[in-house]
Design an enzyme around this catalytic site. Structure first.
Site, PDB file in Angstrom:
ATOM      1  N   ASP A 149     -18.696  17.206 -38.509  1.00 15.70           N
ATOM      2  CA  ASP A 149     -18.286  17.016 -37.119  1.00 15.70           C
ATOM      3  C   ASP A 149     -19.417  16.443 -36.277  1.00 15.70           C
ATOM      4  O   ASP A 149     -19.171  15.656 -35.360  1.00 15.70           O
ATOM      5  CB  ASP A 149     -17.845  18.353 -36.504  1.00 15.70           C
ATOM      6  CG  ASP A 149     -16.558  18.867 -37.100  1.00 15.70           C
ATOM      7  OD1 ASP A 149     -15.720  18.040 -37.501  1.00 15.70           O
ATOM      8  OD2 ASP A 149     -16.381  20.096 -37.172  1.00 15.70           O
ATOM      9  N   SER A 226      -7.871  26.448 -28.852  1.00 14.32           N
ATOM     10  CA  SER A 226      -8.715  27.617 -29.062  1.00 14.32           C
ATOM     11  C   SER A 226      -9.907  27.582 -28.111  1.00 14.32           C
ATOM     12  O   SER A 226     -10.208  26.554 -27.496  1.00 14.32           O
ATOM     13  CB  SER A 226      -9.186  27.679 -30.512  1.00 14.32           C
ATOM     14  OG  SER A 226      -9.983  26.550 -30.826  1.00 14.32           O
ATOM     15  N   THR A 228     -13.027  27.008 -28.060  1.00 16.14           N
ATOM     16  CA  THR A 228     -14.176  26.397 -28.721  1.00 16.14           C
ATOM     17  C   THR A 228     -15.435  26.575 -27.893  1.00 16.14           C
ATOM     18  O   THR A 228     -16.527  26.744 -28.433  1.00 16.14           O
ATOM     19  CB  THR A 228     -13.920  24.900 -28.965  1.00 16.14           C
ATOM     20  OG1 THR A 228     -12.677  24.746 -29.654  1.00 16.14           O
ATOM     21  CG2 THR A 228     -15.025  24.281 -29.797  1.00 16.14           C
ATOM     22  N   VAL A 271       1.413  24.803 -30.083  1.00 16.47           N
ATOM     23  CA  VAL A 271       2.514  23.894 -29.753  1.00 16.47           C
ATOM     24  C   VAL A 271       2.259  22.548 -30.410  1.00 16.47           C
ATOM     25  O   VAL A 271       1.115  22.150 -30.625  1.00 16.47           O
ATOM     26  CB  VAL A 271       2.682  23.716 -28.225  1.00 16.47           C
ATOM     27  CG1 VAL A 271       2.964  25.030 -27.545  1.00 16.47           C
ATOM     28  CG2 VAL A 271       1.451  23.059 -27.613  1.00 16.47           C
ATOM     29  N   THR A 272       3.319  21.863 -30.723  1.00 14.01           N
ATOM     30  CA  THR A 272       3.189  20.547 -31.346  1.00 14.01           C
ATOM     31  C   THR A 272       2.701  19.528 -30.319  1.00 14.01           C
ATOM     32  O   THR A 272       2.787  19.738 -29.105  1.00 14.01           O
ATOM     33  CB  THR A 272       4.534  20.069 -31.907  1.00 14.01           C
ATOM     34  OG1 THR A 272       5.454  19.884 -30.813  1.00 14.01           O
ATOM     35  CG2 THR A 272       5.111  21.072 -32.892  1.00 14.01           C
ATOM     36  N   ALA A 290     -16.239  15.096 -30.416  1.00 17.34           N
ATOM     37  CA  ALA A 290     -15.134  14.456 -29.697  1.00 17.34           C
ATOM     38  C   ALA A 290     -13.802  15.075 -30.118  1.00 17.34           C
ATOM     39  O   ALA A 290     -13.641  15.551 -31.241  1.00 17.34           O
ATOM     40  CB  ALA A 290     -15.134  12.954 -29.968  1.00 17.34           C
ATOM     41  N   SER A 291     -12.858  15.059 -29.210  1.00 22.70           N
ATOM     42  CA  SER A 291     -11.562  15.692 -29.437  1.00 22.70           C
ATOM     43  C   SER A 291     -10.608  14.768 -30.180  1.00 22.70           C
ATOM     44  O   SER A 291     -10.351  13.646 -29.745  1.00 22.70           O
ATOM     45  CB  SER A 291     -10.938  16.083 -28.093  1.00 22.70           C
ATOM     46  OG  SER A 291      -9.583  16.414 -28.239  1.00 22.70           O
ATOM     47  N   PHE A 292     -10.055  15.258 -31.297  1.00 22.54           N
ATOM     48  CA  PHE A 292      -9.041  14.483 -32.015  1.00 22.54           C
ATOM     49  C   PHE A 292      -7.741  14.410 -31.219  1.00 22.54           C
ATOM     50  O   PHE A 292      -6.913  13.535 -31.451  1.00 22.54           O
ATOM     51  CB  PHE A 292      -8.766  15.105 -33.382  1.00 22.54           C
ATOM     52  CG  PHE A 292      -9.854  14.878 -34.391  1.00 22.54           C
ATOM     53  CD1 PHE A 292     -10.049  13.626 -34.947  1.00 22.54           C
ATOM     54  CD2 PHE A 292     -10.689  15.911 -34.788  1.00 22.54           C
ATOM     55  CE1 PHE A 292     -11.048  13.397 -35.871  1.00 22.54           C
ATOM     56  CE2 PHE A 292     -11.696  15.701 -35.717  1.00 22.54           C
ATOM     57  CZ  PHE A 292     -11.875  14.443 -36.259  1.00 22.54           C
TER      58      PHE A 292
END
Length: 399
Positions: A149, A226, A228, A271-272, A290-292
């Site tokens: 990561d 979550s 993080t 949630v999806t 970075a956020s996926f």
């Protein structure tokens, strides 16, 4: 479009600045308050509102749409990442120093080889998916691909130039960014996506299809994820105080042990990505890097609030704050978040226009073809920097 938005901004500013009479009304530059008004009353937002209007107007005035031909929207990123190696190229000594930072690959005779052990098999597989089709076009080369990561080559720790490819970094790092494995497979693994998000090509279709009309979306902010980091706490606390304004809750992660890990509340259900599309305002926070999630949110045609600007992927710089998304300072207080969300609730046309530009940019400039194009440009230009004869490493396996 810019002309129309400009009219909306000017009209809105004129409403704010019209309170100039002597009949108990304040001048435009004064703080307009009423002793009987709630401390969260609308008038207290006027200074913030002017700030937001000005930011949007300035951003639009300076915005020039990028050239979508041949993935050129992202060309500046590649140029900057390879610049440290332009003068003297990449040497065998550099590669030897880089090996400790990632997985060793070789392209030899248009075949791909990799060290036998890969720390994250799905991530390596995602990388290999993009590299294999390019093999007929590539010269012999050594590649060190970081599948962790975190980026590896800090500009203040490493005095030597070391070529390591990483999917994400901050300005403090000299890693060469590549499109992440998660465009194909891997990525964050949660109960809803046990093998990771992956398949950007499929998500582009399903999320866009799930996107509700703007008028049908719930006019509130939404976040699920979550804990993080505590950077997310302010939004969650605001949600608990004002659930009609924000729905932000923490979910479990692998380290969850008790409600204390979800800010003293039971974890919410996951949630999806498609379910996010029910909401008009979507918040994005960085994770470990970075956020996926970021790129997926735009497909909902909702307004994306992006918290922080430190972490980057290769496509981030093509997205412009206030043009394609709303930038949010990392340590914003619940009160600051409330003001920002309320502004866009009350200025629906501005919100919708930014949301639509964000969607159009991602839809048109982050296609799977653009991802493949970037990989192609990256490896071909990287290959031209090799300054030695690449010899087959017998410890590597063909993949």
């Amino acid at each position: 479009m810019h002309f129309i938005i400009g009219i909306v901004i000017c009209l809105s500013l004129s409403v704010i600045q019209s309170n100039t009479s002597d009949e108990g009304m304040c001048m435009a530059k004064e703080q307009c308050t009423d002793p009987e008004e709630s401390t969260t009353g609308r008038s207290l937002y006027s200074a913030d509102y002017n700030k937001y209007f000005n930011a949007i107007e300035t951003a639009l005035a300076g915005y020039v749409a990028c050239n979508s031909t041949n993935c050129n929207c992202h060309a500046d990123v590649l140029k900057a990442d390879l610049k440290p190696f332009k003068a003297h190229g990449i040497t065998k000594e550099m590669i030897n120093r880089a090996k400790q930072y990632g997985t060793h690959y070789q392209v030899i005779g248009h075949k791909l080889y990799r060290q036998r052990e890969c720390m994250f098999p799905a991530r390596c597989s995602g990388v290999e998916h993009f590299v294999r089709p390019l093999l007929p076009l590539l010269p012999d080369m050594d590649l060190i691909v970081n599948c962790r990561d975190w980026p590896q080559i800090h500009r203040h720790w490493s005095k030597e130039k070391i070529p390591v490819l990483s999917f994400s970094k901050t300005a403090e790092y000299l890693d060469i960014m590549y499109p992440a494995w998660a465009f194909w497979e891997g990525g964050p693994a949660i109960a809803l996506y046990p093998t990771g998000l992956g398949r950007w090509d499929l998500h582009r279709q399903t999320i866009t299809k799930a996107s509700a009309d703007w008028e049908a979306k719930e006019p509130k902010a939404f976040f699920r994820g979550s804990r993080t980091s505590d950077e997310r706490d302010a939004l969650v606390l605001l949600s608990r105080a004002q659930p009609s304004l924000v729905d932000a809750q923490y979910t479990k992660n692998q380290a969850w042990k008790s409600p204390q890990d979800t800010l003293n509340a039971e974890p919410a259900r996951e949630v999806t990505l498609e379910e996010h599309c029910r909401y008009r305002f979507l918040f994005n926070f960085r994770g470990v890097a970075a956020s996926f999630r970021f790129k997926h949110l735009f497909l909902c045609r909702s307004l994306v609030f992006h918290v922080g600007d430190e972490w980057q992927e290769f496509f981030y710089p093509s997205l412009k704050p206030w043009v394609h998304y709303v930038p949010v300072p990392v340590r914003s207080t619940p009160e600051e978040l409330e003001a920002l969300i309320t502004f866009f609730q009350e200025h629906d046309q501005l919100a919708r226009a930014i949301a639509e530009r964000g969607y159009e940019h991602i839809w048109n400039h982050l296609r799977m073809a653009d991802v493949e194009c970037y990989w192609k440009k990256l490896l071909k230009r990287y290959g031209k920097l090799i300054r030695y004869t690449v010899e087959r490493d017998s410890t590597l396996i063909e993949v």
